[in-house]
Design an enzyme around this catalytic site. Structure first.
Site, PDB file in Angstrom:
ATOM      1  N   ASP A  43       0.833  -1.206   0.000  1.00 14.99           N
ATOM      2  CA  ASP A  43       0.000   0.000   0.000  1.00 14.99           C
ATOM      3  C   ASP A  43       0.870   1.260   0.000  1.00 14.99           C
ATOM      4  O   ASP A  43       0.346   2.378  -0.060  1.00 14.99           O
ATOM      5  CB  ASP A  43      -1.025  -0.005   1.153  1.00 14.99           C
ATOM      6  CG  ASP A  43      -0.380  -0.073   2.516  1.00 14.99           C
ATOM      7  OD1 ASP A  43       0.855  -0.209   2.595  1.00 14.99           O
ATOM      8  OD2 ASP A  43      -1.117   0.015   3.527  1.00 14.99           O
ATOM      9  N   SER A  44       2.200   1.067  -0.008  1.00 18.99           N
ATOM     10  CA  SER A  44       3.101   2.205  -0.253  1.00 18.99           C
ATOM     11  C   SER A  44       2.797   2.819  -1.613  1.00 18.99           C
ATOM     12  O   SER A  44       3.235   3.942  -1.885  1.00 18.99           O
ATOM     13  CB  SER A  44       4.562   1.749  -0.188  1.00 18.99           C
ATOM     14  OG  SER A  44       4.769   0.617  -1.008  1.00 18.99           O
ATOM     15  N   ASP A  82      -1.030  -6.122  -0.127  1.00 20.48           N
ATOM     16  CA  ASP A  82      -1.297  -5.493   1.171  1.00 20.48           C
ATOM     17  C   ASP A  82      -2.795  -5.321   1.394  1.00 20.48           C
ATOM     18  O   ASP A  82      -3.532  -4.933   0.471  1.00 20.48           O
ATOM     19  CB  ASP A  82      -0.656  -4.095   1.199  1.00 20.48           C
ATOM     20  CG  ASP A  82       0.570  -4.048   2.098  1.00 20.48           C
ATOM     21  OD1 ASP A  82       0.695  -4.901   3.006  1.00 20.48           O
ATOM     22  OD2 ASP A  82       1.393  -3.153   1.881  1.00 20.48           O
ATOM     23  N   LYS A 111      -0.813  -9.349   3.098  1.00 20.21           N
ATOM     24  CA  LYS A 111      -0.018  -8.843   4.217  1.00 20.21           C
ATOM     25  C   LYS A 111      -0.874  -7.872   5.005  1.00 20.21           C
ATOM     26  O   LYS A 111      -1.628  -7.099   4.420  1.00 20.21           O
ATOM     27  CB  LYS A 111       1.248  -8.142   3.716  1.00 20.21           C
ATOM     28  CG  LYS A 111       2.086  -7.547   4.868  1.00 20.21           C
ATOM     29  CD  LYS A 111       3.461  -7.101   4.416  1.00 20.21           C
ATOM     30  CE  LYS A 111       3.502  -5.742   3.751  1.00 20.21           C
ATOM     31  NZ  LYS A 111       3.027  -4.636   4.595  1.00 20.21           N
ATOM     32  N   GLU A 113      -0.841  -5.353   8.819  1.00 21.10           N
ATOM     33  CA  GLU A 113       0.023  -4.751   9.837  1.00 21.10           C
ATOM     34  C   GLU A 113      -0.511  -4.989  11.242  1.00 21.10           C
ATOM     35  O   GLU A 113      -1.728  -4.968  11.454  1.00 21.10           O
ATOM     36  CB  GLU A 113       0.140  -3.237   9.583  1.00 21.10           C
ATOM     37  CG  GLU A 113       0.771  -2.912   8.240  1.00 21.10           C
ATOM     38  CD  GLU A 113       0.914  -1.415   7.993  1.00 21.10           C
ATOM     39  OE1 GLU A 113       0.626  -0.602   8.907  1.00 21.10           O
ATOM     40  OE2 GLU A 113       1.325  -1.057   6.875  1.00 21.10           O
ATOM     41  N   GLU A 180       9.837  -3.844  10.187  1.00 19.40           N
ATOM     42  CA  GLU A 180      10.159  -2.551   9.578  1.00 19.40           C
ATOM     43  C   GLU A 180      10.733  -1.586  10.611  1.00 19.40           C
ATOM     44  O   GLU A 180      10.160  -1.384  11.693  1.00 19.40           O
ATOM     45  CB  GLU A 180       8.902  -1.930   8.925  1.00 19.40           C
ATOM     46  CG  GLU A 180       9.204  -0.578   8.283  1.00 19.40           C
ATOM     47  CD  GLU A 180       8.175  -0.112   7.263  1.00 19.40           C
ATOM     48  OE1 GLU A 180       7.230  -0.866   6.976  1.00 19.40           O
ATOM     49  OE2 GLU A 180       8.338   1.018   6.755  1.00 19.40           O
TER      50      GLU A 180
HETATM   51  O1  KIV Z   1       3.589  -1.062   1.548  1.00 21.37           O
HETATM   52  C1  KIV Z   1       4.745  -1.486   1.458  1.00 21.37           C
HETATM   53  O2  KIV Z   1       5.434  -1.309   0.451  1.00 21.37           O
HETATM   54  C2  KIV Z   1       5.284  -2.224   2.595  1.00 21.37           C
HETATM   55  C3  KIV Z   1       6.739  -2.565   2.566  1.00 21.37           C
HETATM   56  C4  KIV Z   1       7.547  -1.354   2.693  1.00 21.37           C
HETATM   57  C5  KIV Z   1       7.087  -3.611   3.556  1.00 21.37           C
HETATM   58  O3  KIV Z   1       4.582  -2.520   3.505  1.00 21.37           O
END
Ligand code: KIV
Length: 275
Positions: A43-44, A82, A111, A113, A180
């Site tokens: 989600d970056s 994510d 993924k 958090e 992280e």
């Molecule tokens: O969203 C993302 O790119 C991430 C990574 C930096 C681990 O969570």
């Protein structure tokens, strides 16, 4: 490269897995062609692709859209998507969100958090057959509650929370955990303590794998670049120079040249002029 099964990934302690983000067709194709082990549609993308100042505004639709595109670019890669902020606030909601990412967008795993607090969600997903990658330390979706984008686990309480979170995620059934922005020694302790791979970002060299954001690695993101990032290319500069040359050549009449033009049969042309 053959796609690993989740069981195989779970056993990859000490394997030095390379993971990179990719959010679209051409990037995912490049990352896969480079032989990177795992692709994360992170989600970056909210920051490096959509121009937000955090990951918070990223929606489920954004994630599905980008995961679909990345999957088309890397059909044989192990692709992790994510779960965006507030898409897994309850186990039921998490199931619906994971279903979209895996069934509609063809992700191999999701993924999310959080540490001990997300255990009920992870357990529900794993029980339903969804492979889950955990993420502790700095968790960008809740960064403001953690005091911003800063090193986590520096004091007793913070460090213990991270260790306990990683252990809880393993017990809940995660196949791996992203660490992280934590001290390298803490990442080593977690890596030694749990039986599933740790994948570090700003977490030193002792993790079982590393992940970075594609745009940071190739110099495509002009915003803030964290100190733990290593730039392997300055693609942004190369692209800007190419685009400047293009604009100059259009203005000077150098582009398009003969090689970039098509011709018509002379007789046809003559008749046209006679119209
Ligand atoms: O969203 C993302 O790119 C991430 C990574 C930096 C681990 O969570």
């Amino acid at each position: 490269m053959k796609k690993p099964t989740v069981l195989e990934l779970k056993r990859k302690k000490g394997a030095r897995l390379a993971m990179l983000t990719a959010y679209d067709f051409p990037t995912a194709r490049l990352v896969a062609e480079a032989g990177v082990d795992l692709i994360l549609v992170g989600d970056s993308l909210g920051m490096v692709v959509l121009g937000y100042d955090s990951t918070v505004p990223v929606t489920m639709d954004d994630m599905v859209h980008h995961t679909r595109a990345a999957r088309r670019g890397a059909p044989d890669a192990f692709l992790i998507a994510d779960m965006p902020f507030l898409s897994y606030a309850s186990p039921e909601q998490a199931l619906q969100s994971a279903a979209r990412l895996m069934k509609d967008a063809r992700a191999d795993a999701v993924k999310l958090e959080g540490g001990a607090e997300v255990v009920p969600v992870v357990e529900t997903l794993v029980k339903a057959g969804v492979p889950v990658l955990g993420h502790v330390g700095l968790t960008p979706q809740t960064a403001s509650a953690l005091g911003g984008y800063r090193l986590q686990g520096k004091d007793d309480e913070g460090a213990r929370r991270i260790v306990e979170g990683a252990v809880a995620l393993e017990n809940a059934g995660c196949w791996g955990v992203v660490l992280e922005l934590v001290p390298a020694e803490l990442a080593k302790l977690v890596t030694d303590r749990i039986g599933i791979p740790t994948i570090g970002i700003g977490a030193g060299a002792h993790c079982d794998g590393q992940v970075l954001v594609f745009h940071d690695v190739v110099g495509l993101f002009s915003g803030f670049t964290p100190t733990f990032v290593k730039r392997y290319a300055e693609a942004g500069n190369a692209i800007r120079d190419a685009l400047k040359r293009y604009a100059e050549e259009v203005r000077s009449g150098t582009f398009p040249g003969r090689e970039q033009s098509f011709t018509i049969n002379g007789e046809v042309l003559k008749r046209l002029y006679g119209i």
